[in-house]
Design a protein around this motif. Structure first.
Motif, PDB file in Angstrom:
ATOM      1  N   PRO A  97       0.722  -1.222  -0.067  1.00 37.31           N
ATOM      2  CA  PRO A  97      -0.057   0.041  -0.055  1.00 37.31           C
ATOM      3  C   PRO A  97       1.074   1.270   0.035  1.00 37.31           C
ATOM      4  O   PRO A  97       0.281   2.316  -0.357  1.00 37.31           O
ATOM      5  CB  PRO A  97      -0.805  -0.160   1.352  1.00 37.31           C
ATOM      6  N   ALA A  98       2.128   1.085   0.349  1.00 36.97           N
ATOM      7  CA  ALA A  98       2.820   2.227   0.416  1.00 36.97           C
ATOM      8  C   ALA A  98       3.840   2.465  -0.928  1.00 36.97           C
ATOM      9  O   ALA A  98       4.958   3.123  -0.842  1.00 36.97           O
ATOM     10  CB  ALA A  98       3.847   2.185   1.830  1.00 36.97           C
ATOM     11  N   THR A  99       3.531   1.654  -1.784  1.00 40.85           N
ATOM     12  CA  THR A  99       4.551   1.605  -3.120  1.00 40.85           C
ATOM     13  C   THR A  99       4.283   3.116  -3.789  1.00 40.85           C
ATOM     14  O   THR A  99       3.286   3.753  -3.850  1.00 40.85           O
ATOM     15  CB  THR A  99       3.760   0.630  -4.045  1.00 40.85           C
ATOM     16  N   ALA A 100       5.371   3.812  -4.148  1.00 40.62           N
ATOM     17  CA  ALA A 100       5.502   4.950  -4.523  1.00 40.62           C
ATOM     18  C   ALA A 100       4.463   5.439  -5.539  1.00 40.62           C
ATOM     19  O   ALA A 100       3.984   6.453  -5.413  1.00 40.62           O
ATOM     20  CB  ALA A 100       7.002   5.444  -4.915  1.00 40.62           C
ATOM     21  N   VAL A 101       4.465   4.601  -6.457  1.00 40.50           N
ATOM     22  CA  VAL A 101       3.681   5.049  -7.556  1.00 40.50           C
ATOM     23  C   VAL A 101       2.278   5.275  -7.033  1.00 40.50           C
ATOM     24  O   VAL A 101       1.392   6.153  -7.835  1.00 40.50           O
ATOM     25  CB  VAL A 101       3.530   3.963  -8.916  1.00 40.50           C
ATOM     26  N   LEU A 102       1.599   4.748  -6.188  1.00 38.60           N
ATOM     27  CA  LEU A 102       0.262   5.098  -5.780  1.00 38.60           C
ATOM     28  C   LEU A 102       0.078   6.165  -4.971  1.00 38.60           C
ATOM     29  O   LEU A 102      -1.154   6.650  -4.839  1.00 38.60           O
ATOM     30  CB  LEU A 102       0.009   3.922  -4.630  1.00 38.60           C
ATOM     31  N   VAL A 184       8.958   1.135  -1.760  1.00 41.55           N
ATOM     32  CA  VAL A 184       7.775   1.265  -0.618  1.00 41.55           C
ATOM     33  C   VAL A 184       8.426   2.349   0.323  1.00 41.55           C
ATOM     34  O   VAL A 184       9.166   2.128   0.899  1.00 41.55           O
ATOM     35  CB  VAL A 184       7.619  -0.284  -0.126  1.00 41.55           C
ATOM     36  N   PHE A 185       7.764   3.435   0.378  1.00 40.15           N
ATOM     37  CA  PHE A 185       8.057   4.375   1.279  1.00 40.15           C
ATOM     38  C   PHE A 185       6.974   5.773   1.010  1.00 40.15           C
ATOM     39  O   PHE A 185       6.391   5.716   0.214  1.00 40.15           O
ATOM     40  CB  PHE A 185       9.298   5.206   0.782  1.00 40.15           C
ATOM     41  N   LEU A 186       7.000   6.517   2.150  1.00 42.17           N
ATOM     42  CA  LEU A 186       6.096   7.723   2.257  1.00 42.17           C
ATOM     43  C   LEU A 186       7.087   8.760   2.219  1.00 42.17           C
ATOM     44  O   LEU A 186       7.838   8.976   3.123  1.00 42.17           O
ATOM     45  CB  LEU A 186       5.141   7.825   3.454  1.00 42.17           C
TER      46      LEU A 186
END
Length: 394
Positions: A97-102, A184-186
């Motif tokens: 859910p934290a995949t950058a593209v999203l 995966v990051f925010l």
């Protein structure tokens, strides 16, 4: 073999909302001055679509609803560069859910087609041009550029394994290369990891019974791009931003929207997904200049073919007021949109809050139809290819 892409200057700290500048883009690794190629691991689908089911789908595939059995995929990381090149069964991507593209919309894509020749062979049309535009899009979006050779090989290998999905007649296999940020990051920074993939969709003729003139709505409430923005990039955000304007066009009974410039709101730029051309009574053609619009490969091909025939082609600003006046006076003989999907679409009617107007009585014109035939004949191998645009897969 791996293609490295050094982004060591990138800070991997992913603190929320910290904005960092895009890293400098270093050249990919080379061997004797040539970009290294990856070797694709070909993994045929264990359970491909049965022939009878495939034939039923190809009978009326529509556009973008039917997909082939396989996909090409290549991964990128800072440590390995581009690696793990495969052709495998088409499947879902598992995404955190934290995949950058999203969250930050770092993604780009391309569109091109494979065409079946009368002799049973298969052509790709200008895949090198798509590869170069993909590279430029990646640089603008602070993503890892995909080497041209790897891009073309990924497309080529997918066409080879899914050759049976190419429709006959005026159908083709639409190919969609794309890249997404997969780290995966925010935190507002360029991703350190990417997934590049190519999927394929068999498509029928865009027009049943031949191209019919389309009606377009001149958007005055919404703009597509501004100077310094991403208008020249093939990224999803540009298309998402066009959807409300397209809905407005449909609300007004039109097929497509045409955008005006973001500064003066008067100069024609492009349609929601196509470039536009104007044909005048002296035989010349004009098209809006590049800068804030997508550098269309069909657009470039049309200009080359027109100039081959001795036609004067200008890249210059053209206002909506001038469009209306020229249509009324008869100076403007035709207008048409162009792109990979439809090739050429005649424009018969323009609608706006200031009133509607017809172009050449709302009928398709001979220049647009003539250029369309020339281009399609080259794509299907029915005519000479003076610019070496065709890459034969088989």
């Amino acid at each position: 073999m791996e293609v490295s892409f050094d982004k060591s200057a990138r800070n991997r700290d992913s603190r929320l909302a910290e904005v960092r500048p895009a890293p400098e883009i270093a050249p990919v690794s080379t061997t004797e001055g040539k970009i290294m190629n990856l070797t694709f691991d070909i993994q045929p689908a264990p359970h491909p679509t049965p022939e009878k089911e495939r034939a039923a789908k190809l009978a009326n595939p529509g556009f973008g609803r039917v997909f082939t059995d396989h996909m090409s995929i290549v991964r990128y990381s800072q440590a390995k560069g581009w690696h793990d090149a495969r052709v495998e069964s088409r499947a879902n991507f598992p995404l955190d859910p934290a995949t950058a593209v999203l969250h930050y919309a770092q993604e780009i894509f391309e569109g091109l087609k494979a065409y079946q020749r009368d002799d049973g062979g298969v052509n790709l049309f200008r895949p090198d041009a798509n590869a170069r535009r993909f590279w430029n899009s990646a640089e603008r979006m602070a993503m890892a550029p995909m080497p041209e050779q790897v891009f073309i090989e990924a497309v080529d290998q997918l066409v080879r394994i899914d050759r049976a999905w190419i429709p006959g007649g005026e159908g083709s296999l639409y190919l969609r290369p794309f890249m997404i940020a997969s780290e995966v990051f925010l935190g507002v920074k360029p991703s350190a990891e990417y997934i590049f993939a190519v999927i394929a969709s068999p498509v029928g003729s865009y027009f049943k019974g031949g191209p019919a003139p389309v009606s377009i709505w001149a958007s005055e409430n919404y703009t597509r791009a501004a100077i310094g923005g991403t208008g020249a990039v093939k990224c999803g955000g540009n298309y998402a931003a066009s959807l409300r304007a397209q809905a407005e066009a449909i609300e007004h009974g039109c097929d497509q929207v045409v955008f005006l410039d973001a500064v003066e709101r008067r100069y024609v730029e492009e349609l929601g997904g196509m470039n536009v051309f104007f044909v005048f009574d002296d035989g010349s053609l004009a098209t809006p200049p590049l800068g804030t619009i997508l550098p269309g490969i069909t657009r470039d091909s049309i200009m080359a073919l027109a100039r081959d025939a001795g036609t004067v082609v200008r890249e210059e600003p053209y206002s909506i007021e001038q469009w209306r006046a020229d249509a009324a006076s008869g100076r403007l003989k035709e207008a048409f949109a162009c792109g990979t999907a439809a090739v050429i679409s005649p424009i018969g009617k323009v609608c706006a809050t200031s009133g509607d107007f017809l172009i050449s009585g709302g009928a398709a014109g001979p220049v647009a139809m003539g250029l369309r035939k020339k281009l399609i004949d080259i794509q299907y191998g029915r005519a000479a290819d003076p610019h070496d645009w065709i890459k034969k897969v088989f």
